[in-house]
Design a protein around this motif. Structure first.
Motif, PDB file in Angstrom:
ATOM      1  N   ILE A   1       0.835  -1.208   0.000  1.00  0.00           N
ATOM      2  CA  ILE A   1       0.000   0.000   0.000  1.00  0.00           C
ATOM      3  C   ILE A   1       0.868   1.256   0.000  1.00  0.00           C
ATOM      4  CG2 ILE A   1      -1.640   1.346   1.379  1.00  0.00           C
ATOM      5  CD1 ILE A   1      -2.782  -1.367   2.352  1.00  0.00           C
ATOM      6  N   LEU A   2       1.910   1.232   0.793  1.00  0.00           N
ATOM      7  CA  LEU A   2       2.758   2.413   0.963  1.00  0.00           C
ATOM      8  C   LEU A   2       3.615   2.705  -0.261  1.00  0.00           C
ATOM      9  CD1 LEU A   2       3.505   4.534   3.151  1.00  0.00           C
ATOM     10  CD2 LEU A   2       5.281   2.958   3.922  1.00  0.00           C
ATOM     11  N   TYR A   3       4.086   1.642  -0.930  1.00  0.00           N
ATOM     12  CA  TYR A   3       5.089   1.838  -1.981  1.00  0.00           C
ATOM     13  C   TYR A   3       4.640   1.420  -3.377  1.00  0.00           C
ATOM     14  CZ  TYR A   3       8.399   2.873   1.709  1.00  0.00           C
ATOM     15  OH  TYR A   3       9.034   3.453   2.779  1.00  0.00           O
ATOM     16  N   ARG A   4       3.508   0.752  -3.502  1.00  0.00           N
ATOM     17  CA  ARG A   4       3.119   0.250  -4.830  1.00  0.00           C
ATOM     18  C   ARG A   4       1.857   0.902  -5.383  1.00  0.00           C
ATOM     19  NH1 ARG A   4       4.930  -5.176  -5.492  1.00  0.00           N
ATOM     20  NH2 ARG A   4       7.127  -5.287  -4.915  1.00  0.00           N
ATOM     21  N   GLN A   5       1.115   1.617  -4.563  1.00  0.00           N
ATOM     22  CA  GLN A   5      -0.200   2.090  -5.011  1.00  0.00           C
ATOM     23  C   GLN A   5      -0.242   3.585  -5.331  1.00  0.00           C
ATOM     24  OE1 GLN A   5      -3.445   0.675  -2.581  1.00  0.00           O
ATOM     25  NE2 GLN A   5      -2.714  -1.437  -2.587  1.00  0.00           N
TER      26      GLN A   5
ATOM     27  N   SER B   1      -0.375   9.163  -1.537  1.00  0.00           N
ATOM     28  CA  SER B   1       0.408  10.009  -0.638  1.00  0.00           C
ATOM     29  C   SER B   1       0.646   9.240   0.654  1.00  0.00           C
ATOM     30  CB  SER B   1      -0.334  11.311  -0.341  1.00  0.00           C
ATOM     31  OG  SER B   1      -1.470  11.056   0.482  1.00  0.00           O
ATOM     32  N   THR B   2       1.613   9.680   1.418  1.00  0.00           N
ATOM     33  CA  THR B   2       1.901   8.997   2.682  1.00  0.00           C
ATOM     34  C   THR B   2       0.684   8.997   3.588  1.00  0.00           C
ATOM     35  OG1 THR B   2       4.241   9.604   2.524  1.00  0.00           O
ATOM     36  CG2 THR B   2       3.426   8.958   4.686  1.00  0.00           C
ATOM     37  N   ARG B   3      -0.022  10.115   3.653  1.00  0.00           N
ATOM     38  CA  ARG B   3      -1.212  10.199   4.498  1.00  0.00           C
ATOM     39  C   ARG B   3      -2.302   9.246   4.017  1.00  0.00           C
ATOM     40  NH1 ARG B   3      -1.569  11.017   9.324  1.00  0.00           N
ATOM     41  NH2 ARG B   3      -2.555   8.985   9.115  1.00  0.00           N
ATOM     42  N   GLN B   4      -2.524   9.211   2.720  1.00  0.00           N
ATOM     43  CA  GLN B   4      -3.529   8.301   2.174  1.00  0.00           C
ATOM     44  C   GLN B   4      -3.162   6.846   2.449  1.00  0.00           C
ATOM     45  OE1 GLN B   4      -3.287   9.660  -1.886  1.00  0.00           O
ATOM     46  NE2 GLN B   4      -5.184  10.864  -1.734  1.00  0.00           N
ATOM     47  N   ALA B   5      -1.873   6.531   2.299  1.00  0.00           N
ATOM     48  CA  ALA B   5      -1.413   5.164   2.532  1.00  0.00           C
ATOM     49  C   ALA B   5      -1.606   4.753   3.981  1.00  0.00           C
ATOM     50  CB  ALA B   5       0.047   5.031   2.126  1.00  0.00           C
ATOM     51  N   LEU B   6      -1.277   5.644   4.905  1.00  0.00           N
ATOM     52  CA  LEU B   6      -1.448   5.327   6.322  1.00  0.00           C
ATOM     53  C   LEU B   6      -2.922   5.088   6.661  1.00  0.00           C
ATOM     54  CD1 LEU B   6       1.066   7.819   7.982  1.00  0.00           C
ATOM     55  CD2 LEU B   6       1.253   5.331   7.940  1.00  0.00           C
ATOM     56  N   ASP B   7      -3.791   5.912   6.119  1.00  0.00           N
ATOM     57  CA  ASP B   7      -5.231   5.735   6.375  1.00  0.00           C
ATOM     58  C   ASP B   7      -5.713   4.382   5.828  1.00  0.00           C
ATOM     59  OD1 ASP B   7      -5.336   8.196   7.599  1.00  0.00           O
ATOM     60  OD2 ASP B   7      -6.096   9.250   5.817  1.00  0.00           O
ATOM     61  N   LYS B   8      -5.243   4.024   4.655  1.00  0.00           N
ATOM     62  CA  LYS B   8      -5.659   2.762   4.053  1.00  0.00           C
ATOM     63  C   LYS B   8      -5.090   1.572   4.820  1.00  0.00           C
ATOM     64  CE  LYS B   8      -6.168   0.442  -0.382  1.00  0.00           C
ATOM     65  NZ  LYS B   8      -5.968   0.497  -1.844  1.00  0.00           N
ATOM     66  N   ILE B   9      -3.848   1.683   5.274  1.00  0.00           N
ATOM     67  CA  ILE B   9      -3.236   0.604   6.068  1.00  0.00           C
ATOM     68  C   ILE B   9      -4.052   0.355   7.333  1.00  0.00           C
ATOM     69  CG2 ILE B   9      -1.243   0.037   7.524  1.00  0.00           C
ATOM     70  CD1 ILE B   9       0.487   1.435   5.335  1.00  0.00           C
ATOM     71  N   ARG B  10      -4.425   1.427   8.001  1.00  0.00           N
ATOM     72  CA  ARG B  10      -5.177   1.280   9.242  1.00  0.00           C
ATOM     73  C   ARG B  10      -6.578   0.712   8.995  1.00  0.00           C
ATOM     74  NH1 ARG B  10      -2.251   5.996  11.599  1.00  0.00           N
ATOM     75  NH2 ARG B  10      -1.005   5.078  13.264  1.00  0.00           N
ATOM     76  N   ALA B  11      -7.114   0.997   7.840  1.00  0.00           N
ATOM     77  CA  ALA B  11      -8.473   0.524   7.534  1.00  0.00           C
ATOM     78  C   ALA B  11      -8.497  -0.914   7.031  1.00  0.00           C
ATOM     79  CB  ALA B  11      -9.115   1.435   6.492  1.00  0.00           C
TER      80      ALA B  11
ATOM     81  N   ALA C   1       3.532   4.398  13.399  1.00  0.00           N
ATOM     82  CA  ALA C   1       3.923   5.457  14.339  1.00  0.00           C
ATOM     83  C   ALA C   1       5.237   6.097  13.914  1.00  0.00           C
ATOM     84  CB  ALA C   1       4.042   4.887  15.751  1.00  0.00           C
ATOM     85  N   PHE C   2       6.172   5.295  13.434  1.00  0.00           N
ATOM     86  CA  PHE C   2       7.450   5.805  12.943  1.00  0.00           C
ATOM     87  C   PHE C   2       7.229   6.778  11.790  1.00  0.00           C
ATOM     88  CE2 PHE C   2      11.140   5.786  10.217  1.00  0.00           C
ATOM     89  CZ  PHE C   2      12.236   5.724  11.066  1.00  0.00           C
ATOM     90  N   ILE C   3       6.398   6.372  10.838  1.00  0.00           N
ATOM     91  CA  ILE C   3       6.157   7.216   9.664  1.00  0.00           C
ATOM     92  C   ILE C   3       5.473   8.520  10.062  1.00  0.00           C
ATOM     93  CG2 ILE C   3       4.903   7.357   7.482  1.00  0.00           C
ATOM     94  CD1 ILE C   3       5.335   4.295   7.243  1.00  0.00           C
ATOM     95  N   GLU C   4       4.487   8.427  10.937  1.00  0.00           N
ATOM     96  CA  GLU C   4       3.752   9.630  11.347  1.00  0.00           C
ATOM     97  C   GLU C   4       4.621  10.617  12.104  1.00  0.00           C
ATOM     98  OE1 GLU C   4       0.331   7.885  13.340  1.00  0.00           O
ATOM     99  OE2 GLU C   4      -0.936   8.625  11.709  1.00  0.00           O
ATOM    100  N   SER C   5       5.634  10.135  12.791  1.00  0.00           N
ATOM    101  CA  SER C   5       6.495  11.015  13.580  1.00  0.00           C
ATOM    102  C   SER C   5       7.677  11.556  12.786  1.00  0.00           C
ATOM    103  CB  SER C   5       7.006  10.283  14.817  1.00  0.00           C
ATOM    104  OG  SER C   5       7.823   9.186  14.452  1.00  0.00           O
ATOM    105  N   SER C   6       7.766  11.190  11.518  1.00  0.00           N
ATOM    106  CA  SER C   6       8.910  11.612  10.703  1.00  0.00           C
ATOM    107  C   SER C   6       8.873  13.120  10.432  1.00  0.00           C
ATOM    108  CB  SER C   6       8.922  10.860   9.381  1.00  0.00           C
ATOM    109  OG  SER C   6       9.978  11.320   8.559  1.00  0.00           O
ATOM    110  N   GLU C   7       9.997  13.767  10.647  1.00  0.00           N
ATOM    111  CA  GLU C   7      10.121  15.188  10.340  1.00  0.00           C
ATOM    112  C   GLU C   7      10.820  15.438   9.011  1.00  0.00           C
ATOM    113  OE1 GLU C   7      12.017  17.080  13.635  1.00  0.00           O
ATOM    114  OE2 GLU C   7      10.400  16.614  15.040  1.00  0.00           O
TER     115      GLU C   7
ATOM    116  N   ILE D   1       9.984  10.122   4.707  1.00  0.00           N
ATOM    117  CA  ILE D   1      10.540   8.775   4.633  1.00  0.00           C
ATOM    118  C   ILE D   1      11.107   8.480   3.256  1.00  0.00           C
ATOM    119  CG2 ILE D   1       9.010   7.897   6.431  1.00  0.00           C
ATOM    120  CD1 ILE D   1       7.334   6.597   4.136  1.00  0.00           C
ATOM    121  N   VAL D   2      12.057   7.558   3.228  1.00  0.00           N
ATOM    122  CA  VAL D   2      12.612   7.091   1.960  1.00  0.00           C
ATOM    123  C   VAL D   2      11.509   6.399   1.177  1.00  0.00           C
ATOM    124  CG1 VAL D   2      14.222   5.455   0.909  1.00  0.00           C
ATOM    125  CG2 VAL D   2      14.956   6.832   2.868  1.00  0.00           C
ATOM    126  N   LYS D   3      11.356   6.759  -0.066  1.00  0.00           N
ATOM    127  CA  LYS D   3      10.366   6.126  -0.938  1.00  0.00           C
ATOM    128  C   LYS D   3      11.072   5.280  -2.000  1.00  0.00           C
ATOM    129  CE  LYS D   3       6.285   7.489   0.558  1.00  0.00           C
ATOM    130  NZ  LYS D   3       5.301   8.158  -0.264  1.00  0.00           N
TER     131      LYS D   3
END
Length: 257
Positions: free
Chosen positions: A216-220, A223-233, A246-252, A255-257
């Motif tokens: 979901i994060l790297y193949r679809q 956006s990072t936000r959209q991917a996180l929402d889909k992962i959780r769902a 949690a790691f991704i959400e706290s990134s300042e 993340i490496v794509k």
């Protein structure tokens, strides 16, 4: 029984534990504490406010606890801490912090190979492996169980997640999420670290969830936000998945794509 070679220079203000071996021409400064059973080989220099844990091995010409290379250093009291059962191979350098009270930390059961550099205020977790000539700039965080390939360079203020595998000669300028395999210049995520997870007894169900999250994060192309929402769902929850999100959400730095 502690064994200190007659040519070693060991400050009377240092603290040397039971069963420590200190080899020829090693230099141990006044603010140094060395834990029981640690072996300091020839020509090692340990200085500054430095604590070395138990049963560590420091190979010749490693230099631990000396002043940071950061030009912002103003002479404040800073620290280095090395955990237990950690090996520092030839010519490894671990610098002290820059700002008042700042600590550079390397955890327990780490294997830091020849010519690696760990700069000021880095925080390296437990069971970390750094292959030859891998280098960390200041304020880098490396979580437990990560492996950093030889000749890799890590930019300041970046993070490398737990059980992340960094290929040799990789340039890291953004955060590397846990459980991923990262390689190249520019760095890119190549897949999940299946071998590392099996070796560290990550359950099959957790591995399946992480693989689905990776897709979901790297193949679809989300956006990072959209991917996180889909992962959780859509992906079955587990502790490892929560660590990843949690790691991704706290990134300042992103993340490496």
């Amino acid at each position: 029984m502690t064994n200190i070679h007659e040519t070693a220079v060991v400050s009377k203000e240092s603290e040397v534990g039971t069963g420590v071996q200190i080899g020829p021409y090693a230099v141990i400064g006044p603010g140094v504490t060395i834990g029981d059973g640690t072996r300091i080989m020839s020509h090692v220099v340990i200085d500054g406010n430095t604590r070395i844990g138990r049963e560590c091995v420091l190979f010749p010409f490693s230099s631990i606890g000396l002043q940071t290379q950061d030009l912002k250093y103003k002479g404040k009291k800073t620290y280095v801490e090395i955990g237990d059962n950690t090996t520092l191979r030839e010519y490894v350098t671990v610098n002290s912090g820059t700002n008042e009270g700042e600590i550079t930390k390397v955890g327990s059961d780490c294997h830091i190979m020849a010519y690696c550099h760990i700069a000021h205020a880095c925080n390296v977790g437990n069971n970390v492996i750094m292959s030859n000539c891998a280098t960390l700039a200041g304020d880098v965080i490396v979580e437990d169980g990560a492996i950093i390939g030889g000749l890799s360079g890590v930019h300041q203020f970046t993070r490398i997640g737990s059980l992340c595998f960094i290929g040799g000669m990789t340039k890291i300028t953004q955060d590397c999420p846990p459980f991923m395999m990262v390689d190249g210049n520019p760095a890119a995520v190549k897949g999940i670290n299946s071998v590392g997870m099996k070796r560290n007894n990550v359950s099959e169900s957790a591995q399946k969830s992480l693989k689905e999250a990776y897709k979901i994060l790297y193949r679809q192309k989300l956006s990072t936000r959209q991917a996180l929402d889909k992962i959780r769902a859509e992906v079955a929850g587990c502790n490892e998945l929560e660590r990843l999100t949690a790691f991704i959400e706290s990134s300042e730095r992103g993340i490496v794509k």
